[in-house]
Motif scaffolding. Structure first.
Motif, PDB file in Angstrom:
ATOM      1  N   THR A  87       0.857  -1.183   0.000  1.00 14.45           N
ATOM      2  CA  THR A  87       0.000   0.000   0.000  1.00 14.45           C
ATOM      3  C   THR A  87       0.888   1.224   0.000  1.00 14.45           C
ATOM      4  N   GLU A  88       0.403   2.281  -0.565  1.00 14.23           N
ATOM      5  CA  GLU A  88       1.156   3.510  -0.590  1.00 14.23           C
ATOM      6  C   GLU A  88       0.196   4.682  -0.584  1.00 14.23           C
ATOM      7  N   ASP A 101       7.826   1.030  -8.800  1.00 16.36           N
ATOM      8  CA  ASP A 101       7.129   2.275  -9.114  1.00 16.36           C
ATOM      9  C   ASP A 101       6.106   2.122 -10.226  1.00 16.36           C
ATOM     10  N   ILE A 102       6.340   1.200 -11.155  1.00 21.96           N
ATOM     11  CA  ILE A 102       5.372   0.979 -12.236  1.00 21.96           C
ATOM     12  C   ILE A 102       4.079   0.423 -11.657  1.00 21.96           C
ATOM     13  N   CYS A 137      -1.475   1.128 -10.000  1.00 20.09           N
ATOM     14  CA  CYS A 137      -2.450   0.782  -8.954  1.00 20.09           C
ATOM     15  C   CYS A 137      -3.071   2.039  -8.351  1.00 20.09           C
ATOM     16  N   ASP A 138      -2.280   3.102  -8.249  1.00 20.93           N
ATOM     17  CA  ASP A 138      -2.815   4.361  -7.730  1.00 20.93           C
ATOM     18  C   ASP A 138      -3.956   4.854  -8.614  1.00 20.93           C
ATOM     19  N   LEU A 139      -3.782   4.765  -9.915  1.00 18.96           N
ATOM     20  CA  LEU A 139      -4.831   5.212 -10.837  1.00 18.96           C
ATOM     21  C   LEU A 139      -6.055   4.307 -10.774  1.00 18.96           C
ATOM     22  N   PHE A 140      -5.832   3.010 -10.642  1.00 20.93           N
ATOM     23  CA  PHE A 140      -6.958   2.085 -10.511  1.00 20.93           C
ATOM     24  C   PHE A 140      -7.708   2.324  -9.201  1.00 20.93           C
ATOM     25  N   ASP A 141      -6.950   2.549  -8.129  1.00 23.04           N
ATOM     26  CA  ASP A 141      -7.582   2.785  -6.829  1.00 23.04           C
ATOM     27  C   ASP A 141      -8.476   4.013  -6.859  1.00 23.04           C
ATOM     28  N   LYS A 142      -8.090   5.007  -7.645  1.00 26.05           N
ATOM     29  CA  LYS A 142      -8.888   6.227  -7.773  1.00 26.05           C
ATOM     30  C   LYS A 142     -10.007   6.081  -8.795  1.00 26.05           C
ATOM     31  N   ASP A 149       3.557  -8.692 -10.694  1.00 24.59           N
ATOM     32  CA  ASP A 149       2.532  -7.975  -9.931  1.00 24.59           C
ATOM     33  C   ASP A 149       1.174  -8.002 -10.623  1.00 24.59           C
ATOM     34  N   PHE A 150       1.179  -7.966 -11.957  1.00 27.25           N
ATOM     35  CA  PHE A 150      -0.090  -7.913 -12.690  1.00 27.25           C
ATOM     36  C   PHE A 150      -0.466  -9.246 -13.331  1.00 27.25           C
ATOM     37  N   ALA A 151       0.129 -10.317 -12.830  1.00 28.26           N
ATOM     38  CA  ALA A 151      -0.099 -11.641 -13.414  1.00 28.26           C
ATOM     39  C   ALA A 151      -1.577 -12.021 -13.442  1.00 28.26           C
ATOM     40  N   ASP A 152      -2.313 -11.639 -12.426  1.00 23.94           N
ATOM     41  CA  ASP A 152      -3.722 -12.019 -12.325  1.00 23.94           C
ATOM     42  C   ASP A 152      -4.661 -10.855 -12.604  1.00 23.94           C
TER      43      ASP A 152
END
Length: 328
Positions: A2-3, A150-151, A156-161, A183-186
């Motif tokens: 989380t960030e 960072d990628i 994920c920040d954009l998806f979370d928003k 990280d994006f395998a699934d």
């Protein structure tokens, strides 16, 4: 992982453009950084070249804040863990405070820059973080001089928003981007497009199965064949997505490593500077023609010429009206 990124207002001042950089990006640790082939002052030199080209001034730039991290990321302060990731055994002998201040802080700030740049790209259509692109780092591990994913963080920040619904990572660094692939395998909403040399680090065969479109290149790949294959394959992936999952991608994360340049000791490829400039132009042209916001990260590149090449590529993007650095 989380960030949190404190800055929520992504409006730029009149004199600013979505070029993200901080003077503290650069790594300096009593000369120990020179034991690794990575040019740890590359980012500062890119900015200096852009100033010499009269493309930017200090007031043009946008400075990022530090993000915060949890989980494994605290472990990188351990000297042995840091030495493993940075691939310099001597780092294991340094006090944790030195590792934090001289190595981790600059790279963490660059990660914050990628998050900021991604948000700016959504608002302004494009953004460039003169840093970042740590594609060997995942949410749970690091490697290859990459501490912070960072990628993954930025997307994920954009998806979370709920700011985006479908993203594509266009990774054109010479090395396989195994961190974000894991990280994006699934995650079916993130498509990984990776053009890389399979004969060099990281040899992560498990992570290769998570790449949606892999294009293999090597030292025998010519400028002509590289450009032809990139244009064909990337265009096809974007257009297929529009057909199969309309309206298609609404965000491009472009990992624009320059270690595919001829003579790079780690990329083991033979592309000319002109080819890499044309490569970046192709990606930005596709983004503009499809109306997809694009965020560029500078990633790998292990020669002194890389900084000038990055600056020349940005100059070319500006001259072709693919980005706008003019101040009205």
């Amino acid at each position: 992982m989380t960030e949190h990124y404190e800055e929520e207002d992504y409006s730029l001042e009149r004199h600013q453009r979505p070029i993200v950089y901080h003077s503290e990006y650069n790594v300096s640790a009593f000369g120990i950084e020179h034991l690794h082939p990575f040019d740890t002052s590359k980012w500062r030199r890119v900015i200096c070249y852009l100033k010499e080209m009269n493309l930017i001034t200090d007031s043009t730039l946008v400075e990022p804040n530090l993000p915060t991290f949890e989980e494994y990321l605290k472990s990188v302060r351990n000297p042995l863990k840091a030495a493993q990731i940075v691939e310099i055994p001597l780092v294991g002998c340094l006090p944790p405070c030195i590792i934090e201040n001289k190595l981790l802080h600059p790279l963490r700030l660059q990660a914050g820059g990628s998050v900021l740049a991604a948000n700016l790209a959504l608002k302004y259509g494009w953004a460039i973080n003169v840093g970042g692109g740590f594609h060997h780092a995942s949410h749970s591990d690091g490697g290859g001089f990459c501490f912070y994913a960072d990628i993954t963080m930025a997307i994920c920040d954009l998806f979370d928003k709920k700011a985006i619904s479908q993203a594509i990572v266009v990774d054109l660094d010479a090395h396989q981007g195994n961190g974000h692939a894991r990280d994006f395998a699934d995650n079916k909403d993130v498509f990984v497009f990776d053009v890389f040399n399979p004969n060099v680090y990281p040899h992560d065969r498990e992570a290769r199965q998570f790449i949606n479109k892999a294009v293999h290149v090597d030292g025998h790949t010519t400028d002509t064949s590289y450009i032809s294959e990139l244009r064909k394959q990337l265009t096809q992936c974007i257009e297929d997505r529009e057909t199969l999952h309309p309206p298609g991608f609404d965000f491009i994360m472009f990992n624009a490593g320059t270690d595919c340049l001829f003579g790079d000791p780690l990329g083991a490829m033979n592309l000319s500077p002109q080819c890499i400039i044309a490569r970046d132009e192709i990606v930005f042209k596709l983004a503009k023609s499809k109306g997809i916001p694009i965020c560029m990260l500078t990633s790998g590149g292990y020669q002194k010429d890389n900084a000038l090449l990055i600056a020349k590529s940005i100059e070319n993007l500006n001259s072709k009206n693919l980005i706008d650095l003019s101040i009205n």
